[in-house]
Design an enzyme around this catalytic site. Structure first.
Site, mmCIF file in Angstrom:
data_model
loop_
_atom_site.group_PDB
_atom_site.id
_atom_site.type_symbol
_atom_site.label_atom_id
_atom_site.label_comp_id
_atom_site.label_asym_id
_atom_site.label_seq_id
_atom_site.Cartn_x
_atom_site.Cartn_y
_atom_site.Cartn_z
ATOM 1 N N GLN A 1 0.847 -1.195 0.000
ATOM 2 C CA GLN A 1 0.000 0.000 0.000
ATOM 3 C C GLN A 1 0.881 1.242 0.000
ATOM 4 O OE1 GLN A 1 -2.875 0.356 3.212
ATOM 5 N NE2 GLN A 1 -3.925 2.077 2.201
ATOM 6 N N HIS B 1 -8.230 -2.205 -6.081
ATOM 7 C CA HIS B 1 -7.698 -2.387 -7.436
ATOM 8 C C HIS B 1 -8.600 -3.401 -8.133
ATOM 9 C CE1 HIS B 1 -3.478 -0.804 -6.735
ATOM 10 N NE2 HIS B 1 -3.820 -1.062 -5.482
ATOM 11 N N HIS C 1 -8.685 1.960 -1.246
ATOM 12 C CA HIS C 1 -8.964 1.793 -2.677
ATOM 13 C C HIS C 1 -8.934 0.329 -3.045
ATOM 14 C CE1 HIS C 1 -4.616 2.411 -2.166
ATOM 15 N NE2 HIS C 1 -4.433 1.596 -3.188
HETATM 16 P P1 5GP Z 1 -1.387 0.918 -3.613
HETATM 17 O O1 5GP Z 1 0.071 0.709 -3.957
HETATM 18 O O2 5GP Z 1 -1.531 1.935 -2.485
HETATM 19 O O3 5GP Z 1 -2.156 -0.338 -3.376
HETATM 20 O O4 5GP Z 1 -2.045 1.541 -4.913
HETATM 21 C C1 5GP Z 1 -1.878 2.876 -5.297
HETATM 22 C C2 5GP Z 1 -2.081 2.910 -6.786
HETATM 23 O O5 5GP Z 1 -2.243 4.260 -7.162
HETATM 24 C C3 5GP Z 1 -0.882 2.381 -7.587
HETATM 25 O O6 5GP Z 1 -1.301 1.289 -8.395
HETATM 26 C C4 5GP Z 1 -0.438 3.571 -8.425
HETATM 27 O O7 5GP Z 1 -0.041 3.228 -9.729
HETATM 28 C C5 5GP Z 1 -1.677 4.451 -8.426
HETATM 29 N N1 5GP Z 1 -1.392 5.870 -8.534
HETATM 30 C C6 5GP Z 1 -0.420 6.565 -7.886
HETATM 31 N N2 5GP Z 1 -0.481 7.862 -8.223
HETATM 32 C C7 5GP Z 1 -1.520 7.986 -9.104
HETATM 33 C C8 5GP Z 1 -2.083 9.096 -9.808
HETATM 34 O O8 5GP Z 1 -1.662 10.252 -9.681
HETATM 35 N N3 5GP Z 1 -3.132 8.844 -10.629
HETATM 36 C C9 5GP Z 1 -3.644 7.579 -10.791
HETATM 37 N N4 5GP Z 1 -4.668 7.446 -11.639
HETATM 38 N N5 5GP Z 1 -3.139 6.511 -10.134
HETATM 39 C C10 5GP Z 1 -2.100 6.713 -9.305
#
Ligand code: 5GP
Ligand code: ZN
Length: 119
Positions: A99, A107, A105
């Site tokens: 994360q 996915h 969020h």
């Molecule tokens: P996590 O790593 O927290 O599970 O997921 C965060 C997600 O946000 C990642 O897959 C990353 O690619 C996406 N992400 C990060 N910054 C941005 C952004 O500015 N815009 C969009 N659309 N996605 C983002």
């Protein structure tokens, strides 16, 4: 207060329209937009508009909105024609699990073969 927008949160800024994103669905409580670094042909992030740090906090504080997130993920999957082939809904929780954005969020991933167990 639980659910309040956080000034330093990227996804709160996307909800507010301060950071652009490619939206695919929006409801009163949820927004879905394409991941900027897609890991599959379909990679959509489905988020509550209100700020909760992770999925468990969202479910504890706002269970109806947690249900909204899951329903919208299913709607996106249907729109992207993933029902037949299957898809995955992932909530990375904690830095050790990958994360990086601490606004809950989902996915939604699909459009290619998905291995199990994930890496
Ligand atoms: P996590 O790593 O927290 O599970 O997921 C965060 C997600 O946000 C990642 O897959 C990353 O690619 C996406 N992400 C990060 N910054 C941005 C952004 O500015 N815009 C969009 N659309 N996605 C983002
Ligand atoms: Zn936030």
């Amino acid at each position: 207060m639980a659910g309040e927008a956080q000034a330093d949160c990227l996804f709160c800024k996307i909800v507010a329209g301060e950071v652009p994103a490619t939206l695919v669905r929006e409801t009163e409580t949820v927004v879905a937009f394409r991941d900027i670094n897609p890991q599959a042909p379909t990679h959509v992030l489905v988020i509550p508009k209100a700020h909760y740090p992770d999925a468990a906090a969202l479910a504890a504080k706002a269970p109806q909105v947690a249900a909204d997130v899951l329903r919208e993920a299913g709607e996106v999957a249907a729109e992207e024609k993933l029902d037949g082939t299957g898809y995955r809904i992932v909530f990375n929780t904690g830095a050790g699990a990958g994360q990086t954005v601490f606004h809950a969020h989902a996915h939604l991933l699909g459009g290619r073969g998905l291995e199990w167990p994930p890496g």
